[in-house]
Scaffold this motif. Structure first.
Motif, PDB file in Angstrom:
ATOM      1  N   LYS A  47       0.784  -1.225   0.000  1.00  0.00           N
ATOM      2  CA  LYS A  47       0.000   0.000   0.000  1.00  0.00           C
ATOM      3  C   LYS A  47       0.819   1.280   0.000  1.00  0.00           C
ATOM      4  N   ALA A  48       1.990   1.235   0.606  1.00  0.00           N
ATOM      5  CA  ALA A  48       2.742   2.481   0.750  1.00  0.00           C
ATOM      6  C   ALA A  48       4.203   2.196   1.046  1.00  0.00           C
ATOM      7  N   VAL A  49       5.005   3.265   0.958  1.00  0.00           N
ATOM      8  CA  VAL A  49       6.404   3.203   1.371  1.00  0.00           C
ATOM      9  C   VAL A  49       6.468   3.653   2.825  1.00  0.00           C
ATOM     10  N   VAL A  50       7.120   2.868   3.654  1.00  0.00           N
ATOM     11  CA  VAL A  50       7.150   3.118   5.093  1.00  0.00           C
ATOM     12  C   VAL A  50       8.592   3.136   5.577  1.00  0.00           C
ATOM     13  N   GLU A  51       8.924   4.075   6.459  1.00  0.00           N
ATOM     14  CA  GLU A  51      10.238   4.126   7.083  1.00  0.00           C
ATOM     15  C   GLU A  51      10.182   3.370   8.402  1.00  0.00           C
ATOM     16  N   LEU A  52      11.115   2.430   8.599  1.00  0.00           N
ATOM     17  CA  LEU A  52      11.144   1.625   9.814  1.00  0.00           C
ATOM     18  C   LEU A  52      12.100   2.240  10.831  1.00  0.00           C
ATOM     19  N   PRO A  53      11.619   2.553  12.038  1.00  0.00           N
ATOM     20  CA  PRO A  53      12.511   3.023  13.093  1.00  0.00           C
ATOM     21  C   PRO A  53      13.070   1.845  13.872  1.00  0.00           C
ATOM     22  N   SER A  54      14.221   2.043  14.467  1.00  0.00           N
ATOM     23  CA  SER A  54      14.847   0.981  15.246  1.00  0.00           C
ATOM     24  C   SER A  54      14.157   0.829  16.592  1.00  0.00           C
ATOM     25  N   PRO A  55      13.804  -0.410  16.961  1.00  0.00           N
ATOM     26  CA  PRO A  55      13.202  -0.622  18.278  1.00  0.00           C
ATOM     27  C   PRO A  55      14.254  -0.752  19.375  1.00  0.00           C
ATOM     28  N   PHE A  56      15.538  -0.705  19.003  1.00  0.00           N
ATOM     29  CA  PHE A  56      16.633  -0.859  19.958  1.00  0.00           C
ATOM     30  C   PHE A  56      17.678   0.227  19.753  1.00  0.00           C
ATOM     31  N   ALA A  57      18.470   0.438  20.800  1.00  0.00           N
ATOM     32  CA  ALA A  57      19.659   1.283  20.695  1.00  0.00           C
ATOM     33  C   ALA A  57      20.866   0.362  20.834  1.00  0.00           C
ATOM     34  N   GLY A  58      21.776   0.431  19.904  1.00  0.00           N
ATOM     35  CA  GLY A  58      22.931  -0.452  19.942  1.00  0.00           C
ATOM     36  C   GLY A  58      23.723  -0.384  18.653  1.00  0.00           C
ATOM     37  N   VAL A  59      24.397  -1.477  18.327  1.00  0.00           N
ATOM     38  CA  VAL A  59      25.225  -1.550  17.131  1.00  0.00           C
ATOM     39  C   VAL A  59      24.628  -2.574  16.171  1.00  0.00           C
ATOM     40  N   VAL A  60      24.562  -2.222  14.886  1.00  0.00           N
ATOM     41  CA  VAL A  60      24.039  -3.133  13.889  1.00  0.00           C
ATOM     42  C   VAL A  60      25.004  -4.302  13.722  1.00  0.00           C
ATOM     43  N   ALA A  61      24.508  -5.504  14.036  1.00  0.00           N
ATOM     44  CA  ALA A  61      25.363  -6.691  13.964  1.00  0.00           C
ATOM     45  C   ALA A  61      25.255  -7.390  12.617  1.00  0.00           C
ATOM     46  N   GLU A  62      24.054  -7.372  12.036  1.00  0.00           N
ATOM     47  CA  GLU A  62      23.879  -8.074  10.757  1.00  0.00           C
ATOM     48  C   GLU A  62      22.614  -7.574  10.065  1.00  0.00           C
ATOM     49  N   LEU A  63      22.689  -7.389   8.753  1.00  0.00           N
ATOM     50  CA  LEU A  63      21.531  -7.102   7.918  1.00  0.00           C
ATOM     51  C   LEU A  63      21.158  -8.408   7.228  1.00  0.00           C
TER      52      LEU A  63
END
Length: 474
Positions: A47-63
């Motif tokens: 239906k639309a383009v949506v921006e996802l916010p992070s539910p955590f604060a930390g370091v990105v370990a893996e995409l």
């Protein structure tokens, strides 16, 4: 030294029971430090383009997924390394999806915790059915707890550890970690290869894998489909000299097609037409544009027509209703969420103005301007695309006079506005040049009788022919 753990974020349901979304782009990379609610990705739902916010604060370990990959709801998309003390919202206010106000059920598995060495560690309250994990768009039932896993939860984790086989000493560098964890029901392949298979209509269950450990490669899919690998710059479009261009059906286009087919073959459509002399409406529009009270407001024939539709509904409420098949009921709405069909670069969308019947003409003008600007920018939220009760499609902007519009699913009626043209018209038994418009009304004959539909269309035509008649209707 502060202990850390890995928290896995799974794709949530972004509203209206959507089952999948496409990763358009990542706003972060592995190793980046992110804060709570920082935008980490842009995804496209049906239906639309949506921006996802992070539910955590930390370091990105893996995409876990690459841009261009269509991901099912509940599948992990990113992992974070966070302090053991917890860096999520910690059960506070729900994390809201930017540009989205819909409610979803990313499942109780939107965020899953594991220990830093990869062993499963229960999130707070694991094992208790009364506790649900937070997701992007809301929370389930929450119970108080001490923060320490229950004995039942610890036993479950121990059982999982005992049942899990030991990981091999060396891992295949070609296969992402999520592919290694997939069960036997899903062929081993990488996200880009799965996307290629979907684009070519290839069932990966039938493709023999020639890569390490039976991994299905891009070449395997190409060879199975009989389609040669196209140069990277030519993928997704026709190469020079080709006579066809094939574009995957996905996103807004896929959703719109499914919705229109469902509507066309579920609701018995009836379409009626009426051509109206709208000279008085166009004169009113010119006067309003010169009025200081409307200075800075964008007024168009659609603005006046939308207001006329809202007024006509007061005497014809059956057109503002819904057929509830599951409960065998007719739902009559006491409010009007007015849908406006909008052509966007990604296809047709029908966002709606909530409680449009309560708006003044100036407020309606502002709402229409914001709606169209947002739709063209591709930022319409799922909540704005759901809950409509009746719609308008302005085909006149394309120079079209009339048509047979298909109902937006779940709605009883849709009005198509034709182009305003100068034409010969009989006025007081004399021929004159007037500005005329054709109106097309499609309605669900299960909900709206022919008489009701005709009366609504006649009332709408009367208002546009003589706006002063509104004084007799309100």
């Amino acid at each position: 030294m502060t202990a850390t753990m890995i928290k896995e974020f799974r794709l949530p349901d972004l509203g209206e029971g959507l089952t999948e979304s496409e990763i358009l782009s990542w706003k972060v990379a592995v190793g980046d430090t992110v804060t709570l609610n920082q935008v980490i990705a842009e995804v496209e739902t049906a239906k639309a383009v949506v921006e996802l916010p992070s539910p955590f604060a930390g370091v990105v370990a893996e995409l876990h997924e690459q841009p261009g990959t269509v991901v099912e709801v509940g599948k992990p998309i990113v992992s974070f390394e966070v302090d053991d003390a917890g860096s999520s919202n910690g059960g506070g206010a729900p994390v809201a999806v930017k540009e989205s106000a819909g409610t979803g059920s990313a499942g109780d598995r939107a965020a899953v915790e594991t220990s830093a060495n990869g062993a499963a560690a229960p999130a707070d309250g694991v094992g208790s059915p009364a506790k649900r994990e937070p997701n992007l768009v809301g929370y389930g039932a929450v119970v108080e707890h001490s923060g320490r896993p229950t004995r039942r939860a610890r036993v479950q984790v121990q059982n999982v550890k005992a049942a899990a086989p030991e990981a091999p000493a060396t891992a295949d560098p070609v296969v992402p970690r999520q592919a290694e964890a997939e069960n036997s029901e899903r062929p081993r392949s990488t996200p880009p290869v799965r996307k290629l298979a979907r684009d070519l209509g290839v069932d990966l269950e039938l493709v023999p894998g020639t890569g390490p450990g039976g991994l299905i490669t891009r070449e395997d899919v190409q060879n199975y489909s009989g389609t040669p690998e196209a140069p990277a710059e030519a993928r997704g479009s026709a190469a020079q000299g080709e006579r066809e261009t094939r574009t995957p059906i996905k996103g807004v286009r896929k959703f719109t097609a499914a919705a229109m087919v469902q509507s066309a073959f579920t609701a018995p459509h009836v379409t009626e037409f009426l051509t109206v002399d709208v000279t008085a409406t166009m004169e009113l529009l010119a006067r309003l544009k010169g009025n200081k009270a409307f200075e800075g407001y964008k007024l168009t024939p659609l603005t006046i027509a939308a207001k006329a539709v809202l007024v006509a509904l007061r005497n014809n409420p059956s057109l503002n209703s819904r057929w509830d098949e599951a409960n065998q009921e007719i739902v009559q709405f006491s409010y009007v969420n007015l849908g406006i069909a909008a052509a966007t670069p990604r296809g047709l969308t029908v966002p709606n103005i909530k409680d449009a019947d309560r708006l003044t003409l100036r407020e309606l003008s502002t709402a229409l301007t914001e709606l169209t600007d947002t739709a063209r920018a591709g930022k319409t939220s799922p909540s704005e695309l759901s809950g409509g009760t009746i719609s308008i499609t302005n085909i006149g902007v394309f120079g079209i006079d009339a048509g047979t519009p298909i109902l937006n699913p779940g709605e009883a009626a849709i009005v198509a506005l034709g182009a305003v043209r100068k034409a010969p018209w009989v006025v007081n038994d004399e021929l004159a040049v007037r500005q005329v418009m054709s109106l097309s009304l499609s309605f669900d004959h299960r909900l709206v009788d022919g008489e009701q539909g005709s009366r609504f269309l006649a009332d709408l035509g009367s208002i546009l022919a003589d706006p002063a008649i509104v004084m007799t209707m309100i």
